[in-house]
Design a protein around this motif. Structure first.
Motif, PDB file in Angstrom:
ATOM      1  N   PRO A   1     -90.658 -45.034  71.220  1.00 29.86           N
ATOM      2  CA  PRO A   1     -91.552 -45.902  72.007  1.00 29.86           C
ATOM      3  C   PRO A   1     -92.528 -45.076  72.834  1.00 29.86           C
ATOM      4  O   PRO A   1     -92.179 -44.019  73.357  1.00 29.86           O
ATOM      5  N   ARG A   2     -93.770 -45.522  72.884  1.00 31.15           N
ATOM      6  CA  ARG A   2     -94.834 -44.952  73.701  1.00 31.15           C
ATOM      7  C   ARG A   2     -95.223 -43.537  73.287  1.00 31.15           C
ATOM      8  O   ARG A   2     -95.972 -42.860  73.990  1.00 31.15           O
ATOM      9  N   ILE A   3     -94.698 -43.055  72.157  1.00 31.43           N
ATOM     10  CA  ILE A   3     -94.957 -41.697  71.696  1.00 31.43           C
ATOM     11  C   ILE A   3     -95.533 -41.778  70.288  1.00 31.43           C
ATOM     12  O   ILE A   3     -95.191 -42.651  69.499  1.00 31.43           O
ATOM     13  N   GLU A   4     -96.406 -40.833  69.963  1.00 32.30           N
ATOM     14  CA  GLU A   4     -96.960 -40.749  68.618  1.00 32.30           C
ATOM     15  C   GLU A   4     -95.844 -40.601  67.587  1.00 32.30           C
ATOM     16  O   GLU A   4     -94.885 -39.849  67.781  1.00 32.30           O
ATOM     17  N   ASP A   5     -95.937 -41.334  66.476  1.00 34.33           N
ATOM     18  CA  ASP A   5     -94.933 -41.242  65.414  1.00 34.33           C
ATOM     19  C   ASP A   5     -94.912 -39.837  64.825  1.00 34.33           C
ATOM     20  O   ASP A   5     -95.939 -39.178  64.677  1.00 34.33           O
ATOM     21  N   ASN A   6     -93.711 -39.402  64.487  1.00 34.27           N
ATOM     22  CA  ASN A   6     -93.531 -38.066  63.911  1.00 34.27           C
ATOM     23  C   ASN A   6     -93.262 -38.213  62.415  1.00 34.27           C
ATOM     24  O   ASN A   6     -92.156 -38.535  61.992  1.00 34.27           O
ATOM     25  N   TRP A   7     -94.262 -37.939  61.589  1.00 35.23           N
ATOM     26  CA  TRP A   7     -94.153 -38.078  60.137  1.00 35.23           C
ATOM     27  C   TRP A   7     -94.014 -36.732  59.429  1.00 35.23           C
ATOM     28  O   TRP A   7     -93.784 -36.693  58.224  1.00 35.23           O
TER      29      TRP A   7
ATOM     30  N   ARG B   1     -86.688 -37.011  90.432  1.00 37.99           N
ATOM     31  CA  ARG B   1     -87.336 -37.810  89.395  1.00 37.99           C
ATOM     32  C   ARG B   1     -86.329 -38.292  88.362  1.00 37.99           C
ATOM     33  O   ARG B   1     -85.275 -37.682  88.154  1.00 37.99           O
ATOM     34  N   ARG B   2     -86.674 -39.381  87.718  1.00 37.50           N
ATOM     35  CA  ARG B   2     -85.952 -39.914  86.572  1.00 37.50           C
ATOM     36  C   ARG B   2     -86.985 -40.318  85.527  1.00 37.50           C
ATOM     37  O   ARG B   2     -87.875 -41.114  85.813  1.00 37.50           O
ATOM     38  N   ARG B   3     -86.848 -39.763  84.325  1.00 40.75           N
ATOM     39  CA  ARG B   3     -87.757 -40.143  83.242  1.00 40.75           C
ATOM     40  C   ARG B   3     -86.924 -40.649  82.070  1.00 40.75           C
ATOM     41  O   ARG B   3     -86.022 -39.959  81.603  1.00 40.75           O
ATOM     42  N   LYS B   4     -87.216 -41.815  81.595  1.00 37.98           N
ATOM     43  CA  LYS B   4     -86.515 -42.362  80.440  1.00 37.98           C
ATOM     44  C   LYS B   4     -87.343 -42.133  79.186  1.00 37.98           C
ATOM     45  O   LYS B   4     -88.552 -41.898  79.256  1.00 37.98           O
ATOM     46  N   PHE B   5     -86.676 -42.165  78.033  1.00 33.79           N
ATOM     47  CA  PHE B   5     -87.403 -42.019  76.774  1.00 33.79           C
ATOM     48  C   PHE B   5     -87.000 -43.075  75.757  1.00 33.79           C
ATOM     49  O   PHE B   5     -87.461 -43.070  74.624  1.00 33.79           O
ATOM     50  N   GLY B   6     -86.157 -44.012  76.179  1.00 33.63           N
ATOM     51  CA  GLY B   6     -85.894 -45.198  75.382  1.00 33.63           C
ATOM     52  C   GLY B   6     -85.053 -44.953  74.138  1.00 33.63           C
ATOM     53  O   GLY B   6     -84.688 -43.837  73.798  1.00 33.63           O
ATOM     54  N   GLN B   7     -84.735 -46.059  73.460  1.00 33.37           N
ATOM     55  CA  GLN B   7     -84.043 -45.970  72.167  1.00 33.37           C
ATOM     56  C   GLN B   7     -85.086 -45.782  71.063  1.00 33.37           C
ATOM     57  O   GLN B   7     -86.212 -46.255  71.177  1.00 33.37           O
ATOM     58  N   TYR B   8     -84.678 -45.111  69.986  1.00 35.52           N
ATOM     59  CA  TYR B   8     -85.635 -44.871  68.915  1.00 35.52           C
ATOM     60  C   TYR B   8     -84.907 -44.672  67.596  1.00 35.52           C
ATOM     61  O   TYR B   8     -83.683 -44.500  67.548  1.00 35.52           O
TER      62      TYR B   8
END
Length: 703
Positions: free
Chosen positions: A166-172, A687-694
């Motif tokens: 989420p919110r990140i460029e897809d890695n192909w 700080r707290r930074r989340k990166f979500g499920q993927y």
């Protein structure tokens, strides 16, 4: 301030690459889930042998898949004191009884390029019983089918691993394709590999004053992208008279892009926007080879390697304030690194069964750094500012001689002794630069005791000289945090004196388990030290104590009636206790690992090509201590995954993973002090930074 961008990137990358219980490539025919679990057959020298049929239920495609399914065995990809020459073996995998001598191809990579059909069997052997200096504990010897690939056909392995976050460029673009076969009697392997990452995280950072009262909240977003395409070729041949030669050539580009952006409303400045950028455009290449021939009563092996790396790096930090305008800083650095190694090994076995090896090694390592620190001007340009570290050159000339002896002391007891000494000359032209020379003895003594048919005790004692990070000789500036490190020309290589005792138990149809206890006394570990009353940098510490307990194993659940299921566990606890150079009190080493827990479940459903499972991963590090700050990097919650896998989708294995189910977050706390950290506090941040499920898809196969 948006601090520790590079370390945050490393953590995000590590989490992004982790996959508990991953099965990279599996080659199925028909559903094989009813096949029995892998079970070893005892053979000569106390080895436990696994044949291809033992892995039928996993339908492996490559040798890596097979080795990863050996109960209780984990591939070790560590290095000998931080890549200090070629030296002794440091990975616990052999191919046809020989270690992987290349510094650019680790065991996992080498095994992933060998198809499962090329594997005759895998022996799990006690390292001390082998005539390979440096090996202790469990070692996997992957023996290939005689004449594998001699039919003239090429075998191609493919791995493709895209990710969608989420919110990140897809890695192909993450994956590898390699092909191997024989041309005129020469084994040829070609590979194109890209270790690509598209990672990121986001969340709030809170700034507090010296009394702990909230000053403001900064909303942050970090993105870390990287592409590392590498093209490599390997040639190998055994001549009619038994001589062997290998030749390796590789080149790589590394294009890294990182950014951390933050917005906040701050007292006295109004709305504030902060933008940190990091770029690196590296290219490197390596060329190496070895030649082995019969000489007298033994074998002579000559090894050569040359590596070169060109790395331009730019860090930029710009702040826009509604009240106060714009300011910014830039730190740029161009580094050229070179490594040249020549090594000769002569090995022989006496009629009484004693193994001997004499080795000589010479190395020449260089680092040449050009750096610039600049401040943003009102016209948008950057004006260089002198900081004392504009130019640094480091050279190391090193020679080493070693003698290794190994033999069976009894039918169930084997020993290996390695005695070595090295001479090194270290020259630096940066801050405090000078030329020094060292003579240092080192070595290792190891025992493997087969207490019973299913119980082994491994023990070793070792004195090791580690490799310095040459960048610690050069000055640097952290523009995001307003911090800097002075270069230190007084650095000396650390020495680690350590011992380890390991108990390994074969649990038969239940699997395998081991536990190891290790202690080390380290001299001259590198950490943050004062270089002057006002500056700090990397330097050597007084004697330190290193403790570690590791347990790992595989529990096969077939005896409980859950056919095809297994649990893997790898848990480590460690403490590295050092003397603080500021307070002289005992503390943990900066950013030292405190524990790691890696657990996974895999179930290959009987009578089908379907497997499913999941993993749990948690890790903790001790705080990092500068002289003016305490920094704590951690994760909030464990990293949990689930996957489902089909072993035959048009001839490929397809695995879909759902990652970070528990919602792990990246955490970072910093306490900054007015002067030194034994004085008053200036401010603190959390700080707290989340990166979500993927999702992650892994497609593997052979052609």
């Amino acid at each position: 301030m948006m601090r520790m961008a590079a370390r945050a990137s490393s953590l995000a990358l590590a989490v992004g690459c982790f996959d508990p219980g991953i099965a990279f490539a599996q080659d199925p025919a028909e559903p094989t889930g009813d096949a029995p679990a892998a079970a070893a057959t005892p053979v000569a020298n106390g080895a436990q042998r696994y044949n291809p049929a033992d892995f039928a239920r996993f339908a492996p495609r490559t040798a890596l898949d097979m080795v990863e399914k050996v109960p209780g065995f984990l591939i070790v990809t560590g290095t000998n004191g931080g890549n200090r020459g070629l030296g002794q073996a440091t990975e616990n995998v052999l191919i046809n009884g020989e270690r992987i001598a290349s510094k650019t191809t680790d065991a996992r990579t080498a095994l992933s390029r060998i198809t499962a059909t090329q594997v005759a069997y895998i022996d799990i052997v006690d390292g001390a019983s082998l005539n390979v200096p440096g090996l202790t504990g469990q070692v996997a010897n992957v023996v290939l089918v005689a004449g594998a690939g001699s039919d003239g056909g090429f075998k191609t392995t493919i791995r493709w691993q895209p990710e969608w976050r989420p919110r990140i460029e897809d890695n192909w673009l993450n994956g590898e394709i390699s092909t191997t076969g024989k041309l005129g009697g020469t084994q040829v392997t070609l590979s194109l590999k890209n270790e690509a990452n598209r990672n990121g995280h986001w969340g709030p950072e809170r700034r507090f004053d010296d009394q702990g009262d909230l000053l403001f909240v900064r909303d942050e977003f970090g993105a870390y992208d990287g592409d590392r395409p590498r093209l490599s070729a390997a040639l190998a041949r055994t001549t009619a008279n038994g001589n062997k030669w290998n030749f390796n050539l590789g080149g790589q580009l590394q294009n890294l892009r990182e950014s951390v952006r933050g917005t906040s409303v701050q007292p006295g400045f109004g709305r504030v926007s902060e933008d940190f950028r990091f770029t690196e455009d590296e290219h490197n290449f390596d060329i190496g080879g070895d030649y082995e021939m019969g000489l007298g009563k033994g074998r002579l092996k000559l090894i050569g390697l040359y590596r070169f790396e060109h790395s331009p790096v730019v860090d930029t930090f710009i702040v826009d304030r509604a009240i106060g305008g714009r300011s910014g800083e830039r730190f740029s650095q161009t580094a050229d690194e070179g490594e040249s190694i020549l090594r000769g090994e002569y090995s022989w076995r006496t009629g009484g069964g004693t193994d001997w090896q004499v080795a000589l090694e010479g190395a020449y390592n260089t680092l040449d750094v050009d750096a610039e620190f600049a401040r943003l001007q009102s016209d948008g340009s950057f004006l260089p500012v002198a900081f004392g570290g504009e130019r640094t050159k480091v050279e190391e000339k090193r020679s080493e001689a070693s003698l290794t002896w190994g033999r069976a002391l009894a039918p169930n007891l084997t020993a290996q002794l390695n005695l070595a000494a090295e001479y090194s000359e270290l020259t630096s032209s940066g801050p405090g630069g000078l030329t020094r020379s060292f003579v240092r003895p080192k070595g290792k003594f190891a025992l493997a005791w087969k207490v019973g048919p299913k119980t082994t005790i491994n023990w070793f004692v070792q004195r090791r000289v580690d490799q310095l990070n040459f960048f610690d000789f050069a000055s640097s500036v952290d523009v995001a945090n307003g911090q800097g490190n002075g270069g230190n020309g007084q650095l000396v290589p650390p020495i680690v004196n350590r011992s380890e005792l390991e108990f390994v138990q074969d649990l038969s149809r239940w699997g395998n388990a081991s536990i190891a206890f290790a202690y080390g006394y380290a001299q001259d570990l590198v950490d943050q030290i004062p270089l002057s009353p006002t500056t700090e940098g990397r330097g050597n510490l007084p004697g330190a104590h290193l403790y570690r307990v590791t347990t790992k194993g595989t529990l096969l659940l077939d005896p409980l009636g859950w056919k095809g299921a297994r649990i893997n566990a790898d848990v480590t606890w460690r403490r590295n206790r050092v003397r603080d150079p500021l307070t002289n009190q005992w503390r943990d080493q900066s950013f030292g690992q405190e524990y790691v827990a890696d657990l996974s479940l895999r179930h290959d459903i009987p009578g089908s090509n379907i497997a499913w499972g999941g993993g749990y991963f948690d890790e903790r590090f001790s705080p990092g201590l500068r002289l003016d700050a305490i920094e704590k990097e951690y994760t909030v919650g464990p990293f949990v995954t689930a996957f489902v896998e089909h072993k035959n989708v048009a001839g490929f294995t397809v695995k879909l993973s759902y990652r970070n189910l528990a919602g792990m977050k990246d955490g970072f706390d910093r306490t900054a002090y007015v002067d030194r950290r034994d004085g008053p506090i200036a401010f603190s941040e959390s700080r707290r930074r989340k990166f979500g499920q993927y999702f992650q898809l892994t497609v593997t196969g052979t052609l």
